[in-house]
Design an enzyme around this catalytic site. Structure first.
Site, PDB file in Angstrom:
ATOM      1  N   SER A  46      42.412  45.176  43.894  1.00 55.34           N
ATOM      2  CA  SER A  46      42.425  43.784  44.345  1.00 55.34           C
ATOM      3  C   SER A  46      42.863  43.612  45.791  1.00 55.34           C
ATOM      4  CB  SER A  46      43.310  42.947  43.429  1.00 55.34           C
ATOM      5  OG  SER A  46      44.626  43.443  43.405  1.00 55.34           O
ATOM      6  N   HIS A  80      37.868  42.546  39.677  1.00 63.36           N
ATOM      7  CA  HIS A  80      37.179  42.301  40.957  1.00 63.36           C
ATOM      8  C   HIS A  80      35.796  42.934  41.033  1.00 63.36           C
ATOM      9  CE1 HIS A  80      40.589  40.279  42.743  1.00 63.36           C
ATOM     10  NE2 HIS A  80      41.321  41.125  42.044  1.00 63.36           N
ATOM     11  N   LYS A  88      37.520  34.773  38.254  1.00 60.01           N
ATOM     12  CA  LYS A  88      37.162  35.143  39.624  1.00 60.01           C
ATOM     13  C   LYS A  88      35.660  34.957  39.832  1.00 60.01           C
ATOM     14  CE  LYS A  88      41.483  37.382  40.134  1.00 60.01           C
ATOM     15  NZ  LYS A  88      42.350  38.511  39.828  1.00 60.01           N
TER      16      LYS A  88
HETATM   17  C1  LIG Z   1      43.605  38.370  39.088  1.00 58.74           C
HETATM   18  C2  LIG Z   1      43.835  39.636  38.364  1.00 58.74           C
HETATM   19  C3  LIG Z   1      44.270  39.650  37.034  1.00 58.74           C
HETATM   20  C4  LIG Z   1      44.683  38.399  36.320  1.00 58.74           C
HETATM   21  O1  LIG Z   1      43.620  37.585  36.003  1.00 58.74           O
HETATM   22  P1  LIG Z   1      43.862  36.010  35.874  1.00 58.74           P
HETATM   23  O2  LIG Z   1      42.705  35.517  35.103  1.00 58.74           O
HETATM   24  O3  LIG Z   1      43.918  35.474  37.272  1.00 58.74           O
HETATM   25  O4  LIG Z   1      45.166  35.823  35.167  1.00 58.74           O
HETATM   26  C5  LIG Z   1      44.356  40.871  36.393  1.00 58.74           C
HETATM   27  N1  LIG Z   1      44.061  42.021  37.017  1.00 58.74           N
HETATM   28  C6  LIG Z   1      43.663  42.047  38.309  1.00 58.74           C
HETATM   29  C7  LIG Z   1      43.345  43.345  38.947  1.00 58.74           C
HETATM   30  C8  LIG Z   1      43.548  40.867  39.022  1.00 58.74           C
HETATM   31  O5  LIG Z   1      43.183  40.885  40.299  1.00 58.74           O
END
Ligand SMILES: *Cc1c(COP(=O)(O)O)cnc(C)c1O
Length: 399
Positions: A181, A209, A240
């Site tokens: 990330s 991601h 995302k």
């Molecule tokens: C954003 C993220 C999460 C958490 O996901 P949310 O739906 O925002 O709670 C988990 N793992 C990674 C690698 C992330 O970037």
């Protein structure tokens, strides 16, 4: 009590590690308004511009019209409404797994799933750059935690070897991310799978991601490398690239049945609003469609524009590692220098957040640029030019 916290907050300010919330008065998109200022937004994980897409808005509205707002109870009590089951069936089909289970967030998926898979007698082996949700899940499980340097297969191997020698009875879970990330680089998936098989471990891959962005139909890195069947637990988020909210786990029917019975963040939390499941289902269908493929191609074209402009204006600024993702870190090092650069860019109309400890290690503060399909080329060119004007602030990093 309040004195203690005030002192601690003061210490955070002194170290340039204090954080505060900034109000956004608009929907998410390539341009947002922050406290009266219009900014081009290079901070979002809404990679395909779906968060405010008419298709998803209409799906959510139709979902509200049919199912209302709240789910009323946890999934096991009376909160499992048809949209949740339809979404899970669609996710499993799309990802090519037997089954899927949705959670209120990706964070909840991680902290519910890891402790369901391993316990006190067991071992979790994590990449050093794993997301906080995975670390918290590992801690909550009570298992022995081993960390290997980022993408370092030799160290992973020695941890697995140790686990097999010292804990022959233990379940061993390897945890990593498909696209990291804060770095934007990828995991060496095939080699990881070779190791986990050799040592009889399980593998949890977080595709937060990569999902929607990489692979045929946006199915992620495992699908792109044709390794879906080799991964025990596929985790991801609906928040995302899918533009909605929530987390998921995909895997075998047995895994999902086990999580329904053991994942505490699933069992003891009210089901996500059914309308969000309707919207996420529309997002999955979009990603698998021809229009979805075009949107992904648009994203990759925008990524290429950024990389090309940065190469022209500031060749040393970007590492070449992350060319396979939408995430582009400009590593600055010093926390205050990163904040200063972020502020200068904001002054010029760009939102590019400074990412600091504890999100990244101390003295590895960076600007994190995310490009989306919704940006136009001019916005990206202007950003690269603005960065090059401030390039003296940047520390060149090794490729
Ligand atoms: C954003 C993220 C999460 C958490 O996901 P949310 O739906 O925002 O709670 C988990 N793992 C990674 C690698 C992330 O970037």
């Amino acid at each position: 009590m309040s004195d203690f916290f005030q002192e601690q907050l003061q210490a955070l300010r002194a170290q340039s590690l204090h954080r505060k919330l900034r109000e956004v008065g608009t929907a998410q998109g390539p341009e947002i308004e922050i406290v009266g200022q219009q900014l081009v937004n290079f901070s979002s994980n809404d990679y395909l511009g779906l968060a405010n897409d008419p298709l998803l808005r209409e799906a959510a509205i139709a979902g509200v019209a049919e199912f209302g707002v709240g789910a009323g109870a946890s999934r096991l009590i009376s909160g499992t409404q048809s949209p949740h089951l339809r979404l899970e069936a669609a996710l499993a089909k799309w990802k090519g797994t037997q089954a899927a289970l949705c959670f209120g967030s990706g964070y909840a998926a991680a902290v519910g799933t890891l402790p369901a898979l391993v316990g006190k007698q067991d071992v979790v082996v994590l990449d050093k750059l794993c997301h906080a949700s995975l670390i918290d899940g590992a801690r909550l499980s009570g298992a022995t935690i081993r960390v290997f340097p980022h993408n370092h297969l030799g160290k992973l191997e020695s941890h697995l070897d140790w686990a097999r020698r010292e804990r022959p009875e233990a379940r061993v879970l390897v945890v990593t991310e498909a696209v990291f990330s804060m770095n934007g680089d990828r995991a060496p998936l095939r080699a990881l799978i070779g190791l986990k098989k050799r040592f009889g471990a399980m593998l949890l891959l977080d595709e937060a991601h990569s999902i929607g962005v990489i692979g045929a139909n946006g199915r992620g890195l495992a699908a792109e490398e044709n390794l879906t069947r080799e991964i025990d637990v596929q985790m991801g988020t609906l928040s995302k690239a899918l533009g909605v909210s929530g987390g998921y786990i995909c895997g075998s029917r047995t895994l999902i049945e086990w999580l329904v019975n053991r994942a505490r963040s699933f069992i003891f939390s009210t089901a996500p609003p059914p309308a969000l499941a309707v919207a996420a289902h529309a997002a999955v269908e979009f990603l698998a469609s021809e229009a979805g493929e075009q949107r992904r191609q648009k994203l990759w074209a925008r990524v290429a524009v950024l990389r090309q402009c940065m190469a022209e204006h500031c060749a040393a600024c970007l590492s070449t590692r992350e060319k396979g993702s939408a995430i582009h870190p400009l590593v600055i090092g010093d926390e205050q220098a990163a904040l200063n650069l972020s502020r200068m860019l904001q002054h010029e109309g760009f939102l590019v957040p400074a990412i600091r400890y504890p999100t990244v290690p101390r003295d590895e503060a960076r600007l994190r640029i995310t490009v989306t399909a919704a940006h136009d080329e001019k916005q990206i060119r202007r950003l690269a030019e603005a960065i090059s004007r401030h390039r003296a602030e940047l520390t060149p990093i090794a490729a």
